[in-house]
Scaffold this active site. Structure first.
Site, PDB file in Angstrom:
ATOM      1  N   CYS A 117       0.870  -1.171   0.000  1.00 35.42           N
ATOM      2  CA  CYS A 117       0.000   0.000   0.000  1.00 35.42           C
ATOM      3  C   CYS A 117       0.909   1.223   0.000  1.00 35.42           C
ATOM      4  CB  CYS A 117      -0.991  -0.015   1.158  1.00 35.42           C
ATOM      5  SG  CYS A 117      -0.261   0.116   2.792  1.00 35.42           S
ATOM      6  N   CYS A 191      -4.241  -0.540  -2.076  1.00 36.73           N
ATOM      7  CA  CYS A 191      -4.776   0.807  -2.313  1.00 36.73           C
ATOM      8  C   CYS A 191      -4.610   1.141  -3.791  1.00 36.73           C
ATOM      9  CB  CYS A 191      -4.139   1.853  -1.408  1.00 36.73           C
ATOM     10  SG  CYS A 191      -2.481   2.356  -1.846  1.00 36.73           S
ATOM     11  N   CYS A 198       3.102   0.416  -8.681  1.00 39.12           N
ATOM     12  CA  CYS A 198       3.808  -0.821  -8.347  1.00 39.12           C
ATOM     13  C   CYS A 198       4.411  -1.409  -9.617  1.00 39.12           C
ATOM     14  CB  CYS A 198       2.853  -1.823  -7.702  1.00 39.12           C
ATOM     15  SG  CYS A 198       3.676  -3.326  -7.107  1.00 39.12           S
TER      16      CYS A 198
END
Length: 260
Positions: A117, A191, A198
């Site tokens: 996250c 999230c 990412c």
């Protein structure tokens, strides 16, 4: 002789439509935006939206505004409700077909799972702690953040200790880009913001997205933060229960490294 029902159970009628079935299958793997579902089923957006509305009206699917782009929404499938409806569907055909809650099988090898996250202060450390606890350490678990906070959120520490008997008071958030990312089998983003940043990790591990709002943003009073983190932890625990059934089906990543 038992009299046949006048019509198939509602879940059969609802899920039996080809477009709705493909939507259910797609959402069973994680949360998705509508444009991703459009690509998945290969149908116009207005038709996909129509079928999503029917699934939402049946309380099978919920929608949440993206915290990355408020004009977008993530759709989530309620797997527990699907299980209950499938149990009722089976029982309506024959009592022997009522579906009981199955135990998750143990993976036949040691797996690595990464939760990510933004701050690595609440959602992802809670997920890390709960998966480690529920597997008895049989799964190698880590968590990290794209912009790690200075400390694990006090509400996360309290909720894990009070509700689950897990002590994380000594852990500190870590950065995603400082983590050895080789050998992960699954990456779960919790999230919407971190999903966008990412990177693709070595070995192309399975990517799963759980769209969850930050339960305790800066400035939230402690009592309210505790309540919000407690709700988030319950949702994460439910999702982990589903994840446990997916882990044994995974193939090893090509650059697999055994955890140290």
């Amino acid at each position: 002789m038992r009299q046949a029902p006048a019509a198939p159970p509602p879940f059969v009628r609802l899920a039996g439509h080809p477009v709705r079935w493909r939507l259910l299958v797609g959402l069973a793997t994680g949360d998705h935006r509508v444009r991703e579902l459009v690509d998945l089923v290969g149908q116009p957006q207005n038709l996909v939206s129509y079928h999503l509305r029917l699934l939402r009206d049946a309380d099978l699917v919920t929608a949440r505004r993206s915290s990355f782009d408020g004009r977008d929404s993530y759709y989530r499938l309620d797997l527990d409700r699907c299980r209950d409806l499938l149990a009722g569907t089976g029982a309506s055909l024959h009592p022997a077909l009522a579906v009981a809650r199955p135990e998750a099988p143990r993976p036949d090898r040691r797996l690595r799972v990464l939760f990510a996250c933004t701050g690595n202060s609440a959602r992802s450390p809670v997920a890390e702690a709960l998966l480690r606890e529920r597997t008895g350490g049989a799964v190698d678990v880590a968590s990290a953040g794209s912009h790690p906070a200075e400390r694990t959120h006090p509400s996360a520490v309290r909720v894990l200790a009070e509700d689950y008997g897990i002590d994380v008071s000594g852990r500190s958030p870590q950065a995603l880009d400082a983590l050895d990312t080789h050998g992960f089998d699954v990456v779960v983003t919790l999230c919407d913001r971190v999903r966008e940043v990412c990177p693709e990790l070595p070995g192309h591990p399975r990517r799963i997205h759980w769209s969850m709002a930050d339960p305790a943003p800066a400035g939230t009073p402690a009592p309210a933060a505790d309540r919000a983190v407690r709700r988030a932890a319950r949702e994460i625990d439910t999702r982990i229960g589903h994840l446990l059934h997916v882990l044994p089906t995974l193939e090893p990543t090509p650059d697999r490294k055994e955890p140290r």
